[in-house]
Write a protein that holds these residues in place. Structure first.
Motif, PDB file in Angstrom:
ATOM      1  N   THR A  53       0.868  -1.177   0.000  1.00 46.93           N
ATOM      2  CA  THR A  53       0.000   0.000   0.000  1.00 46.93           C
ATOM      3  C   THR A  53       0.906   1.229   0.000  1.00 46.93           C
ATOM      4  O   THR A  53       2.095   1.140   0.335  1.00 46.93           O
ATOM      5  CB  THR A  53      -0.915   0.041   1.237  1.00 46.93           C
ATOM      6  OG1 THR A  53      -0.101   0.240   2.402  1.00 46.93           O
ATOM      7  CG2 THR A  53      -1.747  -1.235   1.356  1.00 46.93           C
ATOM      8  N   ILE A  84      -3.645   0.465  -8.033  1.00 46.93           N
ATOM      9  CA  ILE A  84      -5.059   0.081  -8.043  1.00 46.93           C
ATOM     10  C   ILE A  84      -5.647   0.283  -6.654  1.00 46.93           C
ATOM     11  O   ILE A  84      -4.935   0.190  -5.655  1.00 46.93           O
ATOM     12  CB  ILE A  84      -5.278  -1.383  -8.507  1.00 46.93           C
ATOM     13  CG1 ILE A  84      -4.524  -2.367  -7.604  1.00 46.93           C
ATOM     14  CG2 ILE A  84      -4.894  -1.580  -9.952  1.00 46.93           C
ATOM     15  CD1 ILE A  84      -4.937  -3.804  -7.795  1.00 46.93           C
ATOM     16  N   ARG A  85      -6.915   0.564  -6.609  1.00 40.21           N
ATOM     17  CA  ARG A  85      -7.607   0.719  -5.327  1.00 40.21           C
ATOM     18  C   ARG A  85      -7.969  -0.658  -4.792  1.00 40.21           C
ATOM     19  O   ARG A  85      -8.351  -1.544  -5.544  1.00 40.21           O
ATOM     20  CB  ARG A  85      -8.871   1.549  -5.503  1.00 40.21           C
ATOM     21  CG  ARG A  85      -8.551   2.965  -5.933  1.00 40.21           C
ATOM     22  CD  ARG A  85      -9.360   3.971  -5.144  1.00 40.21           C
ATOM     23  NE  ARG A  85      -8.909   5.313  -5.475  1.00 40.21           N
ATOM     24  CZ  ARG A  85      -8.208   6.063  -4.659  1.00 40.21           C
ATOM     25  NH1 ARG A  85      -7.842   5.610  -3.494  1.00 40.21           N
ATOM     26  NH2 ARG A  85      -7.849   7.274  -5.011  1.00 40.21           N
ATOM     27  N   SER A  86      -7.829  -0.829  -3.500  1.00 37.46           N
ATOM     28  CA  SER A  86      -8.167  -2.078  -2.847  1.00 37.46           C
ATOM     29  C   SER A  86      -9.657  -2.359  -3.005  1.00 37.46           C
ATOM     30  O   SER A  86     -10.482  -1.444  -2.898  1.00 37.46           O
ATOM     31  CB  SER A  86      -7.810  -2.002  -1.356  1.00 37.46           C
ATOM     32  OG  SER A  86      -8.365  -3.084  -0.668  1.00 37.46           O
ATOM     33  N   LYS A  87     -10.005  -3.613  -3.266  1.00 36.42           N
ATOM     34  CA  LYS A  87     -11.408  -3.992  -3.369  1.00 36.42           C
ATOM     35  C   LYS A  87     -12.059  -4.034  -1.986  1.00 36.42           C
ATOM     36  O   LYS A  87     -13.266  -3.912  -1.863  1.00 36.42           O
ATOM     37  CB  LYS A  87     -11.523  -5.343  -4.068  1.00 36.42           C
ATOM     38  CG  LYS A  87     -11.131  -5.255  -5.523  1.00 36.42           C
ATOM     39  CD  LYS A  87     -11.196  -6.579  -6.225  1.00 36.42           C
ATOM     40  CE  LYS A  87     -10.846  -6.340  -7.682  1.00 36.42           C
ATOM     41  NZ  LYS A  87     -10.105  -7.371  -8.287  1.00 36.42           N
ATOM     42  N   ILE A  88     -11.246  -4.215  -0.961  1.00 38.08           N
ATOM     43  CA  ILE A  88     -11.749  -4.279   0.417  1.00 38.08           C
ATOM     44  C   ILE A  88     -12.031  -2.878   0.962  1.00 38.08           C
ATOM     45  O   ILE A  88     -13.037  -2.652   1.616  1.00 38.08           O
ATOM     46  CB  ILE A  88     -10.736  -5.018   1.319  1.00 38.08           C
ATOM     47  CG1 ILE A  88     -10.571  -6.454   0.818  1.00 38.08           C
ATOM     48  CG2 ILE A  88     -11.165  -4.993   2.771  1.00 38.08           C
ATOM     49  CD1 ILE A  88      -9.385  -7.186   1.419  1.00 38.08           C
ATOM     50  N   ASP A  89     -11.119  -1.944   0.674  1.00 34.58           N
ATOM     51  CA  ASP A  89     -11.249  -0.579   1.172  1.00 34.58           C
ATOM     52  C   ASP A  89     -10.745   0.363   0.075  1.00 34.58           C
ATOM     53  O   ASP A  89      -9.540   0.458  -0.160  1.00 34.58           O
ATOM     54  CB  ASP A  89     -10.433  -0.407   2.462  1.00 34.58           C
ATOM     55  CG  ASP A  89     -10.570   0.971   3.079  1.00 34.58           C
ATOM     56  OD1 ASP A  89     -11.094   1.903   2.417  1.00 34.58           O
ATOM     57  OD2 ASP A  89     -10.135   1.135   4.233  1.00 34.58           O
ATOM     58  N   GLU A  90     -11.657   1.049  -0.586  1.00 31.74           N
ATOM     59  CA  GLU A  90     -11.292   1.892  -1.728  1.00 31.74           C
ATOM     60  C   GLU A  90     -10.391   3.067  -1.376  1.00 31.74           C
ATOM     61  O   GLU A  90      -9.809   3.682  -2.256  1.00 31.74           O
ATOM     62  CB  GLU A  90     -12.555   2.392  -2.442  1.00 31.74           C
ATOM     63  CG  GLU A  90     -13.250   1.290  -3.204  1.00 31.74           C
ATOM     64  CD  GLU A  90     -14.269   1.825  -4.181  1.00 31.74           C
ATOM     65  OE1 GLU A  90     -14.313   3.054  -4.402  1.00 31.74           O
ATOM     66  OE2 GLU A  90     -14.997   1.013  -4.750  1.00 31.74           O
TER      67      GLU A  90
END
Length: 139
Positions: A53, A84-90
């Motif tokens: 991150t 890319i943005r996390s699918k869990i927490d954008e």
């Protein structure tokens, strides 16, 4: 008692000068790869960790987001990393290497050896120096 404000009594000055010297040793090697020293540090982390991150990179490299974000944007423009943005927490942005970024690792393999050779220090001396620096940074 000697004057503690004399430059020769300061620990900060040789550390500062040493930092500048080290960075200047890296510059010609990194110029061949079209990387700045901070960009090289990001690549080192990603070659080791694969995906991080933005916050993890900042913590590992002691860089704030104001410094890290533009640096990462330039690496994206060079095609070396993807964001890319996390699918869990954008709110979380993940940074990973592209194929080009992975391939650049082979070019960088020679850099540590060349730096060590240029510095003229033994591995033992470098390990002592690194240990002292890490001890100070850990505080």
């Amino acid at each position: 008692m000697e004057d503690l404000l004399k430059l020769e009594h300061q620990v900060c000055f040789p550390v500062y000068a040493f930092s500048r010297e080290i960075t200047s040793l890296y510059r010609p090697l990194l110029d061949e790869m079209d990387l700045t020293y901070p960009q090289y540090l990001v690549m080192l982390v990603l070659w080791e960790e694969k995906e991080q991150t933005v916050n993890q990179l900042g913590e590992k490299l002691h860089l704030d987001s104001g410094t890290l974000t533009p640096l990462l944007k330039r690496l994206v423009l060079k095609g070396l990393v993807g964001r890319i943005r996390s699918k869990i927490d954008e709110r979380v942005v993940l940074i990973s290497l592209t194929e080009l970024g992975v391939g650049m690792r082979a070019k960088a393999q020679c850099i540590p050896g060349k730096i060590m050779e240029t510095m003229g220090l033994s591995i033992d001396e470098l390990l002592v120096l690194k240990g002292i620096i890490n001890k100070v940074l850990a505080k």
